[in-house]
Scaffold this motif. Structure first.
Motif, PDB file in Angstrom:
ATOM      1  N   UNK A 174       0.922  -1.211   0.062  1.00  0.00           N
ATOM      2  CA  UNK A 174      -0.095   0.057  -0.043  1.00  0.00           C
ATOM      3  C   UNK A 174       0.874   1.230   0.056  1.00  0.00           C
ATOM      4  N   UNK A 175       1.941   1.289   0.805  1.00  0.00           N
ATOM      5  CA  UNK A 175       2.808   2.375   0.906  1.00  0.00           C
ATOM      6  C   UNK A 175       3.382   2.667  -0.512  1.00  0.00           C
ATOM      7  N   UNK A 176       3.897   1.397  -1.305  1.00  0.00           N
ATOM      8  CA  UNK A 176       4.633   1.439  -2.434  1.00  0.00           C
ATOM      9  C   UNK A 176       3.654   2.126  -3.638  1.00  0.00           C
ATOM     10  N   UNK A 177       2.215   1.821  -3.552  1.00  0.00           N
ATOM     11  CA  UNK A 177       1.359   2.453  -4.469  1.00  0.00           C
ATOM     12  C   UNK A 177       1.205   3.731  -4.200  1.00  0.00           C
ATOM     13  N   UNK A 178       0.950   4.072  -2.872  1.00  0.00           N
ATOM     14  CA  UNK A 178       0.942   5.780  -2.583  1.00  0.00           C
ATOM     15  C   UNK A 178       1.753   6.562  -3.060  1.00  0.00           C
ATOM     16  N   UNK A 179       3.215   6.095  -2.714  1.00  0.00           N
ATOM     17  CA  UNK A 179       4.211   6.845  -3.062  1.00  0.00           C
ATOM     18  C   UNK A 179       4.443   7.116  -4.685  1.00  0.00           C
ATOM     19  N   UNK A 180       4.269   6.053  -5.368  1.00  0.00           N
ATOM     20  CA  UNK A 180       4.173   5.940  -6.839  1.00  0.00           C
ATOM     21  C   UNK A 180       3.144   7.081  -7.241  1.00  0.00           C
ATOM     22  N   UNK A 181       1.820   6.875  -6.566  1.00  0.00           N
ATOM     23  CA  UNK A 181       0.910   7.790  -7.144  1.00  0.00           C
ATOM     24  C   UNK A 181       1.118   9.252  -6.757  1.00  0.00           C
ATOM     25  N   UNK A 216      20.696  30.443   7.691  1.00  0.00           N
ATOM     26  CA  UNK A 216      21.331  29.327   7.966  1.00  0.00           C
ATOM     27  C   UNK A 216      20.159  28.201   8.335  1.00  0.00           C
ATOM     28  N   UNK A 217      19.150  28.463   9.173  1.00  0.00           N
ATOM     29  CA  UNK A 217      17.927  27.608   9.399  1.00  0.00           C
ATOM     30  C   UNK A 217      17.294  27.196   8.091  1.00  0.00           C
ATOM     31  N   UNK A 218      16.833  28.388   7.331  1.00  0.00           N
ATOM     32  CA  UNK A 218      16.242  28.067   6.048  1.00  0.00           C
ATOM     33  C   UNK A 218      16.997  27.293   5.377  1.00  0.00           C
ATOM     34  N   UNK A 219      18.394  27.354   4.990  1.00  0.00           N
ATOM     35  CA  UNK A 219      19.029  26.367   4.327  1.00  0.00           C
ATOM     36  C   UNK A 219      19.049  25.075   4.656  1.00  0.00           C
ATOM     37  N   UNK A 220      19.350  24.937   6.092  1.00  0.00           N
ATOM     38  CA  UNK A 220      19.147  23.457   6.445  1.00  0.00           C
ATOM     39  C   UNK A 220      17.716  22.907   6.355  1.00  0.00           C
ATOM     40  N   UNK A 221      16.786  23.425   6.464  1.00  0.00           N
ATOM     41  CA  UNK A 221      15.339  23.129   6.196  1.00  0.00           C
ATOM     42  C   UNK A 221      15.324  22.636   4.843  1.00  0.00           C
ATOM     43  N   UNK A 222      15.568  23.576   3.708  1.00  0.00           N
ATOM     44  CA  UNK A 222      15.562  23.059   2.393  1.00  0.00           C
ATOM     45  C   UNK A 222      16.393  21.917   2.075  1.00  0.00           C
ATOM     46  N   UNK A 223      17.491  21.838   2.660  1.00  0.00           N
ATOM     47  CA  UNK A 223      18.456  20.709   2.538  1.00  0.00           C
ATOM     48  C   UNK A 223      17.764  19.380   2.946  1.00  0.00           C
ATOM     49  N   UNK A 224      17.064  19.454   4.419  1.00  0.00           N
ATOM     50  CA  UNK A 224      16.438  18.320   4.877  1.00  0.00           C
ATOM     51  C   UNK A 224      15.427  17.770   3.992  1.00  0.00           C
ATOM     52  N   UNK A 225      14.542  18.791   3.513  1.00  0.00           N
ATOM     53  CA  UNK A 225      13.591  18.464   2.749  1.00  0.00           C
ATOM     54  C   UNK A 225      13.618  17.770   1.164  1.00  0.00           C
ATOM     55  N   UNK A 226      14.811  18.166   0.686  1.00  0.00           N
ATOM     56  CA  UNK A 226      15.422  17.661  -0.512  1.00  0.00           C
ATOM     57  C   UNK A 226      16.017  16.461  -0.210  1.00  0.00           C
ATOM     58  N   UNK A 227      16.597  16.178   0.848  1.00  0.00           N
ATOM     59  CA  UNK A 227      17.169  14.771   1.186  1.00  0.00           C
ATOM     60  C   UNK A 227      16.053  13.733   1.383  1.00  0.00           C
ATOM     61  N   UNK A 228      15.195  14.171   2.150  1.00  0.00           N
ATOM     62  CA  UNK A 228      13.779  13.529   2.412  1.00  0.00           C
ATOM     63  C   UNK A 228      13.197  13.044   1.242  1.00  0.00           C
ATOM     64  N   UNK A 229      12.793  13.943   0.035  1.00  0.00           N
ATOM     65  CA  UNK A 229      12.497  13.606  -1.312  1.00  0.00           C
ATOM     66  C   UNK A 229      13.217  12.859  -1.913  1.00  0.00           C
ATOM     67  N   UNK A 285      15.417  10.584  -0.684  1.00  0.00           N
ATOM     68  CA  UNK A 285      15.366   9.210  -0.383  1.00  0.00           C
ATOM     69  C   UNK A 285      14.067   8.599  -0.501  1.00  0.00           C
ATOM     70  N   UNK A 286      12.717   9.122  -0.406  1.00  0.00           N
ATOM     71  CA  UNK A 286      11.710   8.581  -1.003  1.00  0.00           C
ATOM     72  C   UNK A 286      11.529   8.061  -2.302  1.00  0.00           C
ATOM     73  N   UNK A 287      12.082   9.054  -3.346  1.00  0.00           N
ATOM     74  CA  UNK A 287      12.060   8.485  -4.581  1.00  0.00           C
ATOM     75  C   UNK A 287      13.023   7.263  -4.866  1.00  0.00           C
ATOM     76  N   UNK A 288      14.379   7.446  -4.165  1.00  0.00           N
ATOM     77  CA  UNK A 288      14.983   6.119  -4.132  1.00  0.00           C
ATOM     78  C   UNK A 288      14.459   5.066  -3.773  1.00  0.00           C
ATOM     79  N   UNK A 289      13.557   4.847  -2.576  1.00  0.00           N
ATOM     80  CA  UNK A 289      13.054   3.774  -2.060  1.00  0.00           C
ATOM     81  C   UNK A 289      11.773   3.373  -3.074  1.00  0.00           C
ATOM     82  N   UNK A 290      11.230   4.215  -3.650  1.00  0.00           N
ATOM     83  CA  UNK A 290      10.212   3.637  -4.597  1.00  0.00           C
ATOM     84  C   UNK A 290      10.741   3.015  -5.805  1.00  0.00           C
TER      85      UNK A 290
END
Length: 345
Positions: A155-162, A234-247, A249-254
Motif C-alpha cells: 500500500x505504501x509503495x502504491x501511495x508513493x508511486x501515485x 542558516x536555518x532556512x538552508x538546513x530545512x531546504x536541504x533536509x526536505x530535499x534529502x527526504x524527497x 530518499x523517498x524517490x529512491x525507495x520507490x
C-alpha cells in the motif's frame, strides 16, 4: 459653757486614750521581743538536733557499708558458683534445642527430597508443553506480522508511486520560495549596508569622541542584526536541504535505487604564476587564492547566473565567508554582478 465642758472632757478622754495606747504598744513590743528570743533559742536547739542527727546518720551509714562489704566478701564464692551453674544449664538447653532442630531439619529435608523426586517427571512434562505452546504462539504471531507487513509495504509503495510527481512539484516550489526569501533577505541586507555606509560617512563630520561612540553602538546593533539574519538564513538552508534529502530518499525507495549523495564542488588547486620574462614582457595574470578559483569555477559553470548562497551551498561553507572573495573577483573583472546574481565576466 456647755461646749467648753464638753471640749475639756473630750480632751481629757483623748489624752487618757493616748496614754493607754502607748502603754499597750509598750506591752506588745515587750511580748514581741520575748517571742523572738524564744524562737531564736528554739531554732538553735533544732539546729543542734539536726547536726546530731546527721552525725548519727554518718556513723550508721559507715557501719552499714562495712556490714555490706563483709556480706559481699563472704557470699562471693556462692554467687560465682550459682552463676556458673546457671550458664551451664542454659548451654545444655541450647544444645538440646539445636539437636532437636537438626533432627527435625533432616526429617523435613528427606520428605522434601522425596516429594521433589516424585513430581520431577510431571514438572518436566508440564514445562515442555508450556514451551511448545509458547513457540506455536510466537510462530503464529510472526506469520501474521509478515503478512500485515507485506500488505502495508504494498500500500505504501502504491501511495508513493501515485503521489511522487505531486511531491516533486511541491518540494521544488518550497525550495524556490525559500531561495526567493533568501534573495530578499540579501537584498535587504545590501540596502541596510548601504544605508549604514551613508550614515557612517555623514557621522564622520561630527566630533571625534561622539563619532567613535555612535559608530561603536551602530556597529554593535548592525552585528546583532546580521547575526540574527545569518541564523535565520542558516536555518532556512538546513530545512531546504533536509526536505530535499527526504524527497530523494523517498524517490529512491520507490525506484529501488541507492540514495545519491549531494555533489560538492571540486577544489581547484592553487597554481604558482611564473614571473614575467623581462625580455618578453607579457600581461600579468591576477593571482587568485584557492577559494577565489573555486568561486570563479562555479560561476563559469552557471552562465545564467548564480547567487552567493548557492555558491556557498555548493562549496559547503557559510556564504558570508565568500563576500570578500566575490568582491575581489569583481574588482579583477573576473565576474560581474547584476542585482543578486553573479555572472562570468
Amino acid at each position: 459653757m456647755g461646749y467648753a465642758d464638753d471640749l475639756k472632757r473630750l480632751g481629757a478622754e483623748m489624752a487618757a486614750s493616748y496614754s493607754a495606747r502607748i502603754l499597750g504598744i509598750d506591752a506588745i513590743r515587750s511580748d514581741t521581743a520575748k517571742l523572738l528570743k524564744d524562737l531564736q533559742k528554739e531554732n538553735a536547739a533544732r539546729v543542734k538536733d539536726i547536726a546530731n542527727l546527721l552525725k548519727g546518720f554518718r556513723v550508721e551509714h559507715k557501719v552499714m557499708a562495712g556490714d555490706l562489704e563483709e556480706f559481699l566478701s563472704k557470699n562471693e564464692a556462692a554467687r560465682v558458683k550459682e552463676t556458673r551453674d546457671e550458664i551451664k544449664a542454659r548451654m545444655d538447653a541450647v544444645s538440646d534445642l539445636l539437636a532437636r532442630f537438626a533432627k527435625e531439619h533432616a526429617v523435613m529435608a528427606d520428605a522434601l527430597r522425596k516429594s521433589l523426586a516424585k513430581a520431577e517427571v510431571a514438572r518436566v512434562e508440564e514445562t515442555r508443553d508450556e514451551i511448545k505452546a509458547r513457540m506455536d504462539a510466537v510462530s503464529d504471531l510472526l506469520a501474521r506480522f509478515a503478512k500485515e507487513h507485506a500488505v502495508m509495504a504494498d500500500a505504501l509503495r502504491k501511495a508513493l508511486a501515485k503521489a511522487e510527481s505531486e511531491r516533486v512539484k511541491e518540494t521544488a516550489a518550497a525550495i524556490k520560495a525559500r531561495m526567493d526569501a533568501v534573495s530578499d533577505l540579501l537584498a535587504r541586507f545590501d540596502k541596510e549596508h548601504r544605508e549604514m555606509a551613508d550614515k557612517l560617512a555623514a557621522t564622520l563630520a561630527k566630533d571625534e569622541t561622539a563619532r567613535v561612540k555612535e559608530t561603536q553602538a551602530e556597529i554593535k546593533e548592525r552585528v546583532a542584526k546580521v547575526s540574527a539574519l545569518l541564523d535565520e538564513m542558516k536555518s532556512e538552508r538546513e530545512k531546504a536541504a533536509s526536505e530535499w534529502l527526504k524527497l530523494t530518499e523517498a524517490m529512491a525507495r520507490v525506484r529501488g535505487k541507492a540514495v545519491p549523495k549531494p555533489k560538492k564542488a571540486k577544489a581547484v588547486a592553487v597554481e604558482e604564476v611564473a614571473p614575467p620574462v623581462k625580455a618578453k614582457p607579457k600581461k600579468r595574470l591576477p593571482k587568485l587564492t584557492g577559494k577565489q578559483k573555486n568561486i570563479l569555477s562555479i560561476v563559469k559553470e552557471n552562465p545564467d547566473g548564480i547567487t552567493l548562497p548557492e555558491i556557498a551551498y555548493a562549496l559547503g561553507v557559510p556564504f558570508v565567508t565568500l563576500a570578500k572573495d566575490a568582491k575581489k573577483l569583481m574588482d579583477l573583472k573576473q565576474i560581474k554582478k547584476k542585482e543578486n546574481r553573479y555572472y562570468p565576466a
